[in-house]
Design a protein around this motif. Structure first.
Motif, mmCIF file in Angstrom:
data_model
loop_
_atom_site.group_PDB
_atom_site.id
_atom_site.type_symbol
_atom_site.label_atom_id
_atom_site.label_comp_id
_atom_site.label_asym_id
_atom_site.label_seq_id
_atom_site.Cartn_x
_atom_site.Cartn_y
_atom_site.Cartn_z
ATOM 1 N N ASP A 148 0.838 -1.195 0.000
ATOM 2 C CA ASP A 148 0.000 0.000 0.000
ATOM 3 C C ASP A 148 0.871 1.242 0.000
ATOM 4 N N SER A 149 0.249 2.386 0.059
ATOM 5 C CA SER A 149 1.003 3.638 0.130
ATOM 6 C C SER A 149 1.743 3.712 1.459
ATOM 7 N N ARG A 150 2.756 4.537 1.503
ATOM 8 C CA ARG A 150 3.532 4.729 2.733
ATOM 9 C C ARG A 150 2.604 5.083 3.892
ATOM 10 N N GLN A 151 1.693 6.023 3.664
ATOM 11 C CA GLN A 151 0.799 6.487 4.716
ATOM 12 C C GLN A 151 -0.080 5.343 5.236
ATOM 13 N N GLU A 152 -0.635 4.535 4.339
ATOM 14 C CA GLU A 152 -1.492 3.430 4.750
ATOM 15 C C GLU A 152 -0.704 2.363 5.508
ATOM 16 N N GLU A 153 0.479 2.051 5.030
ATOM 17 C CA GLU A 153 1.277 1.012 5.690
ATOM 18 C C GLU A 153 1.780 1.479 7.050
ATOM 19 N N MET A 154 2.195 2.740 7.150
ATOM 20 C CA MET A 154 2.644 3.255 8.455
ATOM 21 C C MET A 154 1.482 3.212 9.446
ATOM 22 N N ALA A 155 0.294 3.579 9.011
ATOM 23 C CA ALA A 155 -0.879 3.564 9.892
ATOM 24 C C ALA A 155 -1.207 2.139 10.337
ATOM 25 N N SER A 156 -1.186 1.189 9.406
ATOM 26 C CA SER A 156 -1.542 -0.185 9.781
ATOM 27 C C SER A 156 -0.490 -0.806 10.694
ATOM 28 N N ARG A 157 0.772 -0.474 10.504
ATOM 29 C CA ARG A 157 1.825 -1.017 11.361
ATOM 30 C C ARG A 157 1.804 -0.396 12.760
ATOM 31 N N SER A 158 1.148 0.743 12.916
ATOM 32 C CA SER A 158 1.029 1.398 14.223
ATOM 33 C C SER A 158 -0.062 0.768 15.081
ATOM 34 N N GLU A 159 -0.987 0.093 14.453
ATOM 35 C CA GLU A 159 -2.125 -0.490 15.157
ATOM 36 C C GLU A 159 -1.731 -1.756 15.904
ATOM 37 N N PRO A 160 -2.299 -1.951 17.105
ATOM 38 C CA PRO A 160 -2.029 -3.196 17.824
ATOM 39 C C PRO A 160 -2.702 -4.366 17.117
ATOM 40 N N LEU A 161 -2.067 -5.542 17.189
ATOM 41 C CA LEU A 161 -2.677 -6.765 16.697
ATOM 42 C C LEU A 161 -3.642 -7.272 17.761
ATOM 43 N N GLU A 162 -4.427 -8.266 17.440
ATOM 44 C CA GLU A 162 -5.419 -8.791 18.374
ATOM 45 C C GLU A 162 -4.777 -9.194 19.704
ATOM 46 N N GLY A 163 -5.327 -8.688 20.805
ATOM 47 C CA GLY A 163 -4.853 -9.018 22.146
ATOM 48 C C GLY A 163 -3.678 -8.195 22.634
ATOM 49 N N GLU A 164 -3.166 -7.285 21.811
ATOM 50 C CA GLU A 164 -2.003 -6.486 22.203
ATOM 51 C C GLU A 164 -2.409 -5.177 22.872
ATOM 52 N N THR A 165 -1.575 -4.753 23.816
ATOM 53 C CA THR A 165 -1.664 -3.423 24.399
ATOM 54 C C THR A 165 -0.377 -2.703 24.040
ATOM 55 N N VAL A 166 -0.485 -1.655 23.242
ATOM 56 C CA VAL A 166 0.692 -0.895 22.833
ATOM 57 C C VAL A 166 1.059 0.073 23.951
ATOM 58 N N THR A 167 2.313 0.002 24.410
ATOM 59 C CA THR A 167 2.791 0.898 25.465
ATOM 60 C C THR A 167 3.800 1.909 24.941
ATOM 61 N N TYR A 168 4.300 1.676 23.725
ATOM 62 C CA TYR A 168 5.284 2.591 23.129
ATOM 63 C C TYR A 168 5.141 2.528 21.615
ATOM 64 N N SER A 169 5.118 3.692 20.997
ATOM 65 C CA SER A 169 5.059 3.767 19.543
ATOM 66 C C SER A 169 5.712 5.069 19.102
ATOM 67 N N THR A 170 6.575 4.971 18.118
ATOM 68 C CA THR A 170 7.212 6.154 17.552
ATOM 69 C C THR A 170 7.516 5.871 16.094
ATOM 70 N N ARG A 171 7.667 6.942 15.311
ATOM 71 C CA ARG A 171 7.966 6.735 13.904
ATOM 72 C C ARG A 171 8.649 7.940 13.292
ATOM 73 N N GLY A 172 9.346 7.663 12.207
ATOM 74 C CA GLY A 172 9.984 8.697 11.415
ATOM 75 C C GLY A 172 9.431 8.634 10.004
ATOM 76 N N ASP A 173 10.112 9.263 9.073
ATOM 77 C CA ASP A 173 9.639 9.271 7.689
ATOM 78 C C ASP A 173 9.595 7.878 7.073
ATOM 79 N N ASN A 174 10.573 7.033 7.415
ATOM 80 C CA ASN A 174 10.647 5.717 6.782
ATOM 81 C C ASN A 174 10.855 4.573 7.783
ATOM 82 N N TRP A 175 10.456 4.768 9.017
ATOM 83 C CA TRP A 175 10.596 3.719 10.021
ATOM 84 C C TRP A 175 9.505 3.841 11.073
ATOM 85 N N ILE A 176 9.276 2.741 11.766
ATOM 86 C CA ILE A 176 8.280 2.718 12.838
ATOM 87 C C ILE A 176 8.712 1.701 13.894
#
Length: 162
Positions: A73-101
Motif C-alpha cells: 500500500d502507500s507509505r501512509q497506509e502502511e505506516m498507519a496499519s503497522r502502528s495499530e495493535p494486533l489482536e490481544g495487544e496493548t501498545v505501550t510505546y510507539s514512535t515513527r519517522g519518515d521511513n521507520w516505525i
C-alpha cells in the motif's frame, strides 16, 4: 572499607559479564535486510519464500524474526496499519519517522517489540520482531536495544534499490 569496595567491584564485574553478549549477523539475500542476533540463539529453518528467519533463545522462551517483505500500500497506509495493535495487544510505546516505525507493548504476559524500516523507494519493509516473557524484561532490554540498532536495509536478489 576496602572489603566493601572489593565486593562492589566483584558485583559490577559479574553484572557486566551477565550483560555481555557475543553477536552474529544475519543477512537475508532476498530482501537485503541485515540485523544482529545473540550468538547463542538457534536459527530456525529457512522458509520456502526465503523472506527471513526466526531465532530462538537457548531456553526457548524468546524469539526474534528478522525478515523483509514487499510494501503493498502507500507509505501512509502502511505506516498507519503497522502502528495499530494486533489482536490481544496493548501498545505501550510507539514512535515513527519518515521511513521507520517502532511499536512495543504486551500480549498475554509477553513483551513484543517491532521495528520496521521502509526502503528501496518505499517498496520493501525490513522487519525486526522480538517476543519474550514480560517477567524477563530487564534481562532482554539490552538485547532488544542492540538488535534494534543493528537493523539495516539493503538490496536483495528480489529487489534493486536505487
Amino acid at each position: 572499607m576496602a572489603i566493601s569496595r572489593l565486593t562492589l567491584a566483584a558485583a559490577l564485574l559479574v553484572a557486566g559479564a551477565a550483560l555481555a553478549e557475543s553477536w552474529r549477523s544475519y543477512h537475508n539475500d532476498r530482501f537485503g535486510v541485515t540485523a544482529a542476533y545473540p550468538a547463542g540463539w538457534k536459527m530456525g529453518p529457512e522458509p520456502t519464500n526465503n523472506d527471513g528467519r526466526v531465532f530462538s533463545s537457548p531456553d526457548g522462551t524468546a524469539q526474534v524474526t528478522i525478515s523483509g517483505m514487499f510494501a503493498v500500500d502507500s507509505r501512509q497506509e502502511e505506516m498507519a496499519s503497522r502502528s495499530e495493535p494486533l489482536e490481544g495487544e496493548t501498545v505501550t510505546y510507539s514512535t515513527r519517522g519518515d521511513n521507520w516505525i517502532v511499536v512495543s507493548g504486551t500480549r498475554n504476559g509477553r513483551v513484543f517489540y517491532r521495528k520496521a524500516l521502509l526502503s528501496c523507494g518505499d517498496r520493501v519493509w525490513n522487519d525486526l520482531d522480538i517476543d519474550y516473557p514480560e517477567q524477563d524484561k530487564a534481562k532482554f532490554d539490552a538485547i532488544v536495544g542492540h538488535m534494534a540498532a543493528s537493523l539495516r536495509p539493503g538490496a536483495g536478489y528480489d529487489i534493486t534499490c536505487k
